[in-house]
Every structure is written in C-alpha cells, then in structure tokens.
Design a protein around this motif. Structure first.
Motif, PDB file in Angstrom:
ATOM      1  N   ILE A  15     -11.270  34.569   3.923  1.00  0.00           N
ATOM      2  CA  ILE A  15     -10.370  35.647   3.490  1.00  0.00           C
ATOM      3  C   ILE A  15      -9.418  36.027   4.614  1.00  0.00           C
ATOM      4  N   GLN A  16      -9.903  36.030   5.860  1.00  0.00           N
ATOM      5  CA  GLN A  16      -9.021  36.256   7.005  1.00  0.00           C
ATOM      6  C   GLN A  16      -7.881  35.249   7.008  1.00  0.00           C
ATOM      7  N   ILE A  37      -6.349  47.922  15.678  1.00  0.00           N
ATOM      8  CA  ILE A  37      -5.001  47.376  15.892  1.00  0.00           C
ATOM      9  C   ILE A  37      -4.293  47.185  14.557  1.00  0.00           C
ATOM     10  N   GLY A  38      -5.000  46.605  13.593  1.00  0.00           N
ATOM     11  CA  GLY A  38      -4.400  46.377  12.282  1.00  0.00           C
ATOM     12  C   GLY A  38      -4.009  47.674  11.591  1.00  0.00           C
ATOM     13  N   LEU A  39      -4.847  48.699  11.681  1.00  0.00           N
ATOM     14  CA  LEU A  39      -4.533  49.983  11.046  1.00  0.00           C
ATOM     15  C   LEU A  39      -3.289  50.611  11.653  1.00  0.00           C
ATOM     16  N   VAL A  99      -0.406  34.678   4.505  1.00  0.00           N
ATOM     17  CA  VAL A  99       0.645  35.509   3.909  1.00  0.00           C
ATOM     18  C   VAL A  99       1.438  36.241   4.995  1.00  0.00           C
ATOM     19  N   MET A 100       0.758  36.661   6.058  1.00  0.00           N
ATOM     20  CA  MET A 100       1.386  37.472   7.105  1.00  0.00           C
ATOM     21  C   MET A 100       2.274  36.655   8.046  1.00  0.00           C
ATOM     22  N   ILE A 101       1.765  35.554   8.586  1.00  0.00           N
ATOM     23  CA  ILE A 101       2.425  34.863   9.686  1.00  0.00           C
ATOM     24  C   ILE A 101       3.756  34.212   9.313  1.00  0.00           C
ATOM     25  N   PRO A 102       3.901  33.588   8.122  1.00  0.00           N
ATOM     26  CA  PRO A 102       5.197  32.959   7.820  1.00  0.00           C
ATOM     27  C   PRO A 102       6.363  33.937   7.774  1.00  0.00           C
ATOM     28  N   GLN A 103       6.081  35.228   7.659  1.00  0.00           N
ATOM     29  CA  GLN A 103       7.165  36.202   7.541  1.00  0.00           C
ATOM     30  C   GLN A 103       7.782  36.556   8.888  1.00  0.00           C
ATOM     31  N   LEU A 112      -1.235  41.531   6.406  1.00  0.00           N
ATOM     32  CA  LEU A 112      -1.867  42.289   7.488  1.00  0.00           C
ATOM     33  C   LEU A 112      -3.028  43.120   6.964  1.00  0.00           C
ATOM     34  N   ALA A 113      -2.857  43.734   5.801  1.00  0.00           N
ATOM     35  CA  ALA A 113      -3.926  44.547   5.211  1.00  0.00           C
ATOM     36  C   ALA A 113      -5.146  43.682   4.888  1.00  0.00           C
ATOM     37  N   VAL A 114      -4.928  42.519   4.279  1.00  0.00           N
ATOM     38  CA  VAL A 114      -6.036  41.618   3.956  1.00  0.00           C
ATOM     39  C   VAL A 114      -6.722  41.155   5.236  1.00  0.00           C
ATOM     40  N   PHE A 115      -5.948  40.801   6.238  1.00  0.00           N
ATOM     41  CA  PHE A 115      -6.496  40.331   7.506  1.00  0.00           C
ATOM     42  C   PHE A 115      -7.348  41.411   8.164  1.00  0.00           C
TER      43      PHE A 115
END
Length: 499
Positions: free
Chosen positions: A130-131, A200-202, A137-141, A105-108
């Motif tokens: 990079i997105q 939203i991400g923050l 990394v985020m979505i499979p979790q 999420l941080a990278v995205f």
C-alpha cells in the motif's frame, strides 16, 4: 542508489502541454514553498526505501520473518510502485497534479503508520504494498509541478534542487535508518523507520492543502487525459504477470520449488504475452495502452531498457545482500551498517551530477565503462570479504568504484536514450524506462537475495562470507552483460557504416 528512477519522469513531465501549465492557477504566489513541499515528500519516499534495507535484519529477528518474507517486505513496495507508476502519472493529468500528489501522500502516510504497528510479516508486506501505491501516485507529480510552476533560470535552480534530493536520499536513508534502529526508541526496535513518516506526512498534508495549486477541472489537456483513459485491463494483466513472477522467485528455493511455483512462473509468461498482445490490439484500435508497443522499436530504447534493468538489479542486489552480510555475518550494528554505504551513495550522486561536464571524447564509453567498474568492484568486494574479514580501508575504495560505476551505467544510458526520442514519444518512452527501473530493483532483491540466503549453508561469518562471494560473482557477471550490450551495439553500428 535507487534514487534515480524518478529522473526519467522529467521527460514525461516535459511532454505535458504548455497550454495547460500556463493557465494553472496557484493558491500560493511563492513557488519556493511549493518546491520545498514536494521535494520534502520526494525525500521522504526515497528515505523509506533505504531505511528498510538497514532495518531488514532487525525486522527478521523481531518478527521471526523467513528469508523469503524479508525479501517480500523489501520488494513489496517496489512491486506496487513499478506496476502503478505510469497509471499514477496519468491520474495527475486527469485530476490535477496537486490533488494527485496530496492523495498519494495521504495513502503513503497512513500506510507508514500501519507498517509501524504491524504485528506480523504478512501484515507488514501488505502495508508495504500500500505504501508503494501511495508513492506511485505521489512521486510522478513532483516533476510535473516543477514543470508547470517554474520557468527559465528558476526552473534550472528548481531542477538542481531536485537532483540534490535524489543524490542525497540514498545516503540519508542508510544513515537515518541506522540511527533509528540503533536508538531502539522506547523499545520499539525497527518500528520508528516507518513511524517517522507519520508526523512528516501530516505536516506536509496540512501545508500542501494551502500551498499546492487548485487546478481547474476543465481545459484541453485535462479533457485529452480523460479521453486517454487509464487502461485498467492492461494494468491488471501487468500486475498479475509481475506478482506471478516475483512470488515464486522469492519463495521457490526456500520451499523446495513445489509444483505451484512452476505453475505461477508459467502463468506469468502467459500474462506477459497476453499483456503484450492486448496492448498491441488496443494501440491498433486507436486506444491508449499502458505501454505503447512501438516504444521498444524507438532508437536506443530497447538497449537502454536492458542496461537499466541490469544496473538497477545489480544495485538493489548489492545493497540488500551486503546489509544482510554485515549485520548478520559480521555482527555490525544498524548504524554502522548504514554508514558503510555512504561512500557508494556519495559517489553515485557526484558522478550522476557531473558526468555531462566530462570530456566529449569519453561520453560514448561512459555506460560500458561504468558496467566494467561495477564488474571489477563487485568481484573485488567478494574477494575482500570472502574469508569473513571486514575488508579494511580498501573496502571503501571498492564502494566508491561500485557507486561511480552504477551512476555511469545508469545516467548516460537514460539521458542518451530519451534525447533521441521525438517529443510526441517522450512520455511513453519515459514510462517504459521508469517501469523497467523499478522491475530491475525488484528482480535484484528477489534474485540476488534468494541466491545469498540459499548459499548460507553454515551460520556465522564464514558461511556468510562464502554466500557473499557467490553473490559478488553473480553481480559481476550481470555487470559484464551490461558491458557486452554496449559492445554488441557498437559492433553493429560499425558494421553498418562500413557496409
């Protein structure tokens, strides 16, 4: 319609040992908060795919992007996401699903800010890649966390909410993208489609630190995951093969197919062959390959992989080409363009959520029937808009037919293939099908996008309509191939029974 890729990871998450999940503590005793958090992140990532489709023509105008550059802006996200998805799932097993989700999420989020501030096409392509890394990394979790922290009826409700997010993400992305581009906030044009992810991400990061579980570093499952490794050599070979295939496919026609494009395509074939050989040797030595070579020999997996490649390629090509036509050819605003695709997205979601409850006698023909609907709908679409018309009310009927057909081509295929896989093979089978899903979208944007842009011989609505007609016939042909895959399989099965 690219909302469905992560559906396959449900089986992957189910392969997670329950001994690990049962001992995982949480920092919040209200799992509803955890569900809301991860689904919000899932929704944001889905939104970003479809927002960019609607914003593509505006990006092309404001940045002076070439047709090939525009395709790479759209496809760059998918390239990195497709290549790194399996590795992202393994990172969650090694470091903890909560930690991996927050890292992705941080990278995205940071990459979204960089995309919104990009000053050139090259920068935007780089930040989109990079997105995709962050999303991989985020979505499979998400499904892994649902699997770990919900059980019984609560898990059923959680998975229902997850399915609802998938079903609405496509339509919302098209509409929100249209609203943001049309609003032209503070004269920023297309940039808010990326910048909207930042606040939203923050917020999700701040809440995630409190809500997501602080998972133990030890444990049998975690140690097994570390012992399995990440297969970095296989990852690098696969990444090289995909990039060497995609870049010349996108740039070749526009540049007149110079020698380097053919060299890259040849090198791509070499890397794919090397990847297959390396994975086979690694498996024979008892290692953990990125994609287990024996997966494609599992019942129904090879056929499912081909069908999924076709339906996702058709879906991505349809969305990309239609967006270019209605905005560039017909002169529609971004908002009107986004709203046009709502019937397709709603039909896809409705059929994807209900096909299991249809009569049992229809279940065996749903997938080939879905491809037949896509074939007919694509040809009808091209015919309606060939002469530069807007298609009238009948166009929206065609959109519904195409959306329903794609759902039938994808969902029963994926579910049927994984239902016949042994539990010990479920993770590898899911990984293959999810990767094929992303590669299908990548090939769809590159292949059909290139076909449209290079058939655009004359400016204006007439030239765009003719280019769309050619692409519609190609989309229809791809869908017919999906029908034939089912018929060939059915004939072989019938023949073996008679023998």
């Amino acid at each position: 319609m690219t909302t469905t890729p992560t559906t396959a990871t449900a089986k992957t998450s189910e392969a997670t040992p329950r001994s690990a999940s049962s001992k995982t503590p949480t920092t919040d005793n209200r799992p509803g908060r955890l569900l809301a958090l991860v689904l919000a992140a899932q929704f944001m990532a889905l939104l970003d795919i479809f927002i960019v489709n609607v914003a593509a023509p505006t990006i092309r105008t404001e940045l002076g992007a070439s047709g090939a550059g525009l395709q790479l802006v759209v496809a760059g996200y998918t390239i990195s996401y497709a290549v790194l998805l399996i590795t992202g799932a393994r990172l969650g097993s090694v470091f903890g699903h909560g930690r991996a989700h927050l890292a992705g999420l941080a990278v995205f989020t940071v990459a979204s800010l960089a995309c919104g501030l990009a000053t050139g096409t090259g920068q935007l392509i780089t930040f989109r890649v990079i997105q995709g890394i962050g999303a991989a990394v985020m979505i499979p979790q998400v499904l892994s966390l649902i699997q770990q922290h919900f059980s019984g009826e609560a898990r059923v409700r959680a998975l229902g909410a997850y399915a609802a997010v998938l079903a609405t993400g496509a339509a919302a992305g098209q509409v929100v993208g249209g609203v943001l581009v049309s609003a032209d906030l503070f004269g920023t044009g297309w940039r808010p489609v990326f910048l909207v992810n930042v606040p939203i991400g923050l917020v999700l990061l701040v809440l995630g630190v409190r809500v997501l579980p602080g998972e133990p570093r030890a444990g049998r499952a975690r140690r097994a995951a570390r012992d399995r490794g990440l297969d970095l050599a296989g990852l690098l070979m696969l990444a090289a093969a995909v990039v060497l295939f995609t870049v010349p496919l996108v740039l070749g026609e526009e540049l007149g197919w110079p020698a380097w494009t053919w060299i890259c395509l040849l090198a791509s074939a070499v890397f794919f062959a090397g990847f297959a050989a390396y994975e086979t040797r690694l498996a024979a030595r008892g290692g953990a390959p990125l994609i287990a070579p024996g997966v494609l020999r599992l019942p129904g997996i090879a056929r499912a992989a081909l069908r999924i490649l076709l339906v996702m390629g058709t879906n991505a090509g349809f969305l990309f080409v239609m967006t270019l036509h209605v905005q560039g050819g017909l002169g529609y605003s971004a908002l009107r363009s986004g709203l046009m695709f709502v019937p397709t997205a709603v039909a896809f979601g409705a059929v994807g959520l209900t096909w299991r409850r249809w009569p049992a006698g229809l279940q065996g023909v749903l997938a080939p029937g879905g491809f037949a609907l896509v074939a007919v709908g694509s040809a009808a679409l091209g015919h309606l808009m060939r002469d530069g018309g807007d298609g009238g009310a009948l166009l929206y009927v065609v959109f519904v037919v195409i959306g329903a057909g794609m759902a039938l081509g994808f969902s029963p295929t994926l579910t049927g293939a994984l239902a016949n896989v042994r539990p010990e093979d479920a993770a590898d089978a899911s990984g293959v099908l999810v990767t094929v899903t992303q590669l299908g979208q990548l090939i769809g944007v590159a292949g059909f996008g290139t076909l449209y842009l290079n058939r655009l011989d004359t400016p204006g609505v007439q030239g765009s309509g003719e280019a769309l007609w050619v692409c519609a016939l190609a989309l229809s042909a791809a869908a017919v191939t999906g029908v034939l895959v089912g018929l060939v399989r059915r004939r072989r099965t019938t023949g073996s029974r008679q023998g």
